[in-house]
Design an enzyme around this catalytic site. Structure first.
Site, PDB file in Angstrom:
ATOM      1  N   SER A 213      74.093 -39.859  14.805  1.00 45.72           N
ATOM      2  CA  SER A 213      73.439 -40.429  13.626  1.00 45.72           C
ATOM      3  C   SER A 213      74.173 -41.665  13.132  1.00 45.72           C
ATOM      4  CB  SER A 213      73.388 -39.385  12.508  1.00 45.72           C
ATOM      5  OG  SER A 213      74.688 -38.988  12.168  1.00 45.72           O
TER       6      SER A 213
ATOM      7  N   HIS B  43      67.971 -41.036  18.092  1.00 48.20           N
ATOM      8  CA  HIS B  43      68.353 -40.341  16.860  1.00 48.20           C
ATOM      9  C   HIS B  43      67.133 -39.628  16.273  1.00 48.20           C
ATOM     10  CE1 HIS B  43      69.954 -40.696  12.472  1.00 48.20           C
ATOM     11  NE2 HIS B  43      70.131 -39.486  12.963  1.00 48.20           N
TER      12      HIS B  43
ATOM     13  N   GLU C 168      64.771 -42.781  16.004  1.00 49.08           N
ATOM     14  CA  GLU C 168      65.379 -44.111  15.871  1.00 49.08           C
ATOM     15  C   GLU C 168      66.034 -44.416  17.221  1.00 49.08           C
ATOM     16  OE1 GLU C 168      68.525 -44.106  12.919  1.00 49.08           O
ATOM     17  OE2 GLU C 168      67.992 -46.105  12.222  1.00 49.08           O
TER      18      GLU C 168
ATOM     19  N   ASN D 221      70.657 -44.071   8.280  1.00 42.54           N
ATOM     20  CA  ASN D 221      71.776 -43.617   7.460  1.00 42.54           C
ATOM     21  C   ASN D 221      72.420 -44.722   6.639  1.00 42.54           C
ATOM     22  OD1 ASN D 221      71.797 -40.856   7.683  1.00 42.54           O
ATOM     23  ND2 ASN D 221      72.588 -40.966   9.762  1.00 42.54           N
TER      24      ASN D 221
HETATM   25  N1  CAA Z   1      62.121 -26.075  11.476  1.00 39.41           N
HETATM   26  C1  CAA Z   1      60.823 -26.182  11.810  1.00 39.41           C
HETATM   27  N2  CAA Z   1      59.845 -26.347  10.915  1.00 39.41           N
HETATM   28  C2  CAA Z   1      60.185 -26.387   9.627  1.00 39.41           C
HETATM   29  C3  CAA Z   1      61.518 -26.271   9.182  1.00 39.41           C
HETATM   30  C4  CAA Z   1      62.513 -26.101  10.183  1.00 39.41           C
HETATM   31  N3  CAA Z   1      63.812 -25.999   9.875  1.00 39.41           N
HETATM   32  N4  CAA Z   1      61.547 -26.356   7.834  1.00 39.41           N
HETATM   33  C5  CAA Z   1      60.266 -26.519   7.440  1.00 39.41           C
HETATM   34  N5  CAA Z   1      59.454 -26.537   8.514  1.00 39.41           N
HETATM   35  C6  CAA Z   1      58.009 -26.713   8.522  1.00 39.41           C
HETATM   36  C7  CAA Z   1      57.314 -25.544   7.886  1.00 39.41           C
HETATM   37  O1  CAA Z   1      57.095 -24.527   8.855  1.00 39.41           O
HETATM   38  C8  CAA Z   1      56.006 -26.169   7.410  1.00 39.41           C
HETATM   39  O2  CAA Z   1      55.129 -26.272   8.506  1.00 39.41           O
HETATM   40  P1  CAA Z   1      53.523 -26.203   8.289  1.00 39.41           P
HETATM   41  O3  CAA Z   1      53.141 -27.398   7.449  1.00 39.41           O
HETATM   42  O4  CAA Z   1      53.025 -26.303   9.686  1.00 39.41           O
HETATM   43  O5  CAA Z   1      53.253 -24.907   7.620  1.00 39.41           O
HETATM   44  C9  CAA Z   1      56.418 -27.598   7.025  1.00 39.41           C
HETATM   45  O6  CAA Z   1      57.671 -27.844   7.693  1.00 39.41           O
HETATM   46  C10 CAA Z   1      56.613 -27.739   5.533  1.00 39.41           C
HETATM   47  O7  CAA Z   1      57.558 -26.748   5.147  1.00 39.41           O
HETATM   48  P2  CAA Z   1      57.502 -25.973   3.754  1.00 39.41           P
HETATM   49  O8  CAA Z   1      56.082 -25.844   3.308  1.00 39.41           O
HETATM   50  O9  CAA Z   1      58.309 -24.738   3.882  1.00 39.41           O
HETATM   51  O10 CAA Z   1      58.345 -26.859   2.786  1.00 39.41           O
HETATM   52  P3  CAA Z   1      58.141 -28.311   2.270  1.00 39.41           P
HETATM   53  O11 CAA Z   1      56.704 -28.699   2.150  1.00 39.41           O
HETATM   54  O12 CAA Z   1      58.995 -28.351   1.079  1.00 39.41           O
HETATM   55  O13 CAA Z   1      58.771 -29.227   3.409  1.00 39.41           O
HETATM   56  C11 CAA Z   1      60.556 -30.343   4.476  1.00 39.41           C
HETATM   57  C12 CAA Z   1      60.062 -29.015   3.916  1.00 39.41           C
HETATM   58  C13 CAA Z   1      59.669 -30.755   5.664  1.00 39.41           C
HETATM   59  C14 CAA Z   1      61.964 -30.094   4.988  1.00 39.41           C
HETATM   60  C15 CAA Z   1      60.454 -31.445   3.359  1.00 39.41           C
HETATM   61  O14 CAA Z   1      61.109 -31.004   2.199  1.00 39.41           O
HETATM   62  C16 CAA Z   1      61.080 -32.755   3.765  1.00 39.41           C
HETATM   63  O15 CAA Z   1      60.485 -33.562   4.466  1.00 39.41           O
HETATM   64  N6  CAA Z   1      62.345 -32.992   3.303  1.00 39.41           N
HETATM   65  C17 CAA Z   1      63.097 -34.194   3.667  1.00 39.41           C
HETATM   66  C18 CAA Z   1      63.703 -34.000   5.032  1.00 39.41           C
HETATM   67  C19 CAA Z   1      64.482 -35.195   5.452  1.00 39.41           C
HETATM   68  O16 CAA Z   1      64.613 -36.199   4.782  1.00 39.41           O
HETATM   69  N7  CAA Z   1      65.047 -35.094   6.662  1.00 39.41           N
HETATM   70  C20 CAA Z   1      65.888 -36.126   7.202  1.00 39.41           C
HETATM   71  C21 CAA Z   1      67.317 -35.784   6.922  1.00 39.41           C
HETATM   72  S1  CAA Z   1      68.373 -37.074   7.441  1.00 39.41           S
HETATM   73  C22 CAA Z   1      68.582 -36.783   9.072  1.00 39.41           C
HETATM   74  O17 CAA Z   1      68.136 -35.847   9.672  1.00 39.41           O
HETATM   75  C23 CAA Z   1      69.340 -37.816   9.797  1.00 39.41           C
HETATM   76  C24 CAA Z   1      70.773 -37.798   9.711  1.00 39.41           C
HETATM   77  O18 CAA Z   1      71.364 -38.460  10.562  1.00 39.41           O
HETATM   78  C25 CAA Z   1      71.562 -37.123   8.687  1.00 39.41           C
END
Ligand code: CAA
Length: 285
Positions: free
Chosen positions: A120, A141, A153, A191
């Protein structure tokens, strides 16, 4: 140039496991490698759980879920990934560990196989320099949770060959993701933009501008973010956030990127976010 049929994934944690799952669902044979056999068992259980949930929700047929599972193999020995057409590394964010793995992969894979890192923020050029084939090394990424997030990415190192980039962009498409390019500067784009925002939320909390729930609420309701920055920090892992800020500070030669003292303090206390049951917020385990 060989068609990509088999994908090797090195590292079976949250990111490696997610990449492997998405690849198997997309129809690729996937070999997941981890030196830690217990971690591999956890990874396989997560795959079973998430595939079963997809069937329950009507997103996949039972037959398709079984076929995806049958395409996944879990191994602890590098010999079993030797037929892979691309290897995607997703181990701990430590440059020395990654360089050691890429050196080994370059010795094993002497054809046109692609060696990709899910790093990342660590320099792809630096990782590639540990190999004798920097033209085949590239950054792919993914974002957490991998099955949900649409972006890959794509980061070219100094020597990455254009055809390697093209093949990786095409592969991302076959995985159902959109590939967007970023050059090899610390933190790339995602990031470099995301982490300072998260860090700033810690400063706002530390300075008493608002309480954590209100900081998050303001960003969710006012900016349409799915999670507030502090909840997102817990989701990513506070240690990971602090580590990435230090990579930005070192790589961009600016102290303004150092982690907020409040973030460092929670990490020192072992409050790492969701994975430890407590970070900015507390979680039921
Ligand atoms: N694995 C697989 N699927 C998942 C999951 C997981 N760990 N967590 C949630 N889901 C799925 C759920 O099954 C659900 O699927 P359906 O729509 O098919 O039913 C969907 O995601 C939505 O989940 P929820 O309804 O439980 O919850 P939500 O609507 O609050 O969404 C979220 C959860 C998708 C995580 C949302 O809150 C979100 O997009 N958050 C931001 C995530 C983000 O920014 N990620 C990037 C982080 S930075 C990074 O990764 C890079 C780095 O280098 C640090």
């Amino acid at each position: 140039m060989s068609e990509i049929k088999q994908i090797g994934v090195v590292g079976s944690g949250q990111m490696g496991g997610g990449i492997a799952q998405v690849a198997a669902v997309a129809g690729f044979d996937v070999v997941v490698l981890d030196s830690n056999a217990d971690q591999l068992i956890r990874c396989e259980k997560t795959h079973d759980k998430l595939l079963a949930r997809a069937v329950e929700k009507g997103k996949m047929t039972d037959d398709d879920a079984k076929a995806a599972k049958a395409r996944l193999t879990y191994v602890t020995d590098y010999n079993y990934i030797s037929d892979s057409d691309i290897v995607i590394e997703a181990v701990v964010e430590n440059a020395d560990v990654k360089k050691e793995i890429f050196k080994k992969l370059a010795e094993m894979f002497t054809g046109d196989q692609i060696l990709a890192s899910n790093t990342s923020s660590i320099s792809i050029t630096e990782i590639a320099a540990a190999t004798n084939c920097p033209e085949r090394v590239i950054g792919m990424h993914f974002f957490y949770p991998v099955p949900v997030m649409k972006l890959v990415e794509v980061i070219n190192g100094l020597a990455t060959a254009p055809e390697v980039t093209e093949r990786v962009i095409a592969l991302a498409g076959r995985l159902g993701k959109t590939a967007l390019p970023a050059n090899d500067r610390a933190g790339f784009i995602s990031n470099r933009v995301l982490m300072p925002m998260i860090n700033e939320a810690f400063y706002a909390w530390m300075e008493g501008v608002a309480e954590p729930a209100d900081i998050d609420g303001i960003m969710k309701l006012g900016c349409n973010h799915p999670m507030g920055p502090l909840e997102l920090a817990d989701f990513i892992g506070l240690d990971t956030c602090a580590h990435i800020m230090n990579v930005l500070a070192d790589g961009l030669h600016s102290e303004r990127y150092r982690p907020c003292p409040k973030l460092d303090q929670l990490v020192s206390a072992g409050r790492l976010g969701r994975k430890s049951g407590c970070g900015v917020f507390s979680y039921e385990r």
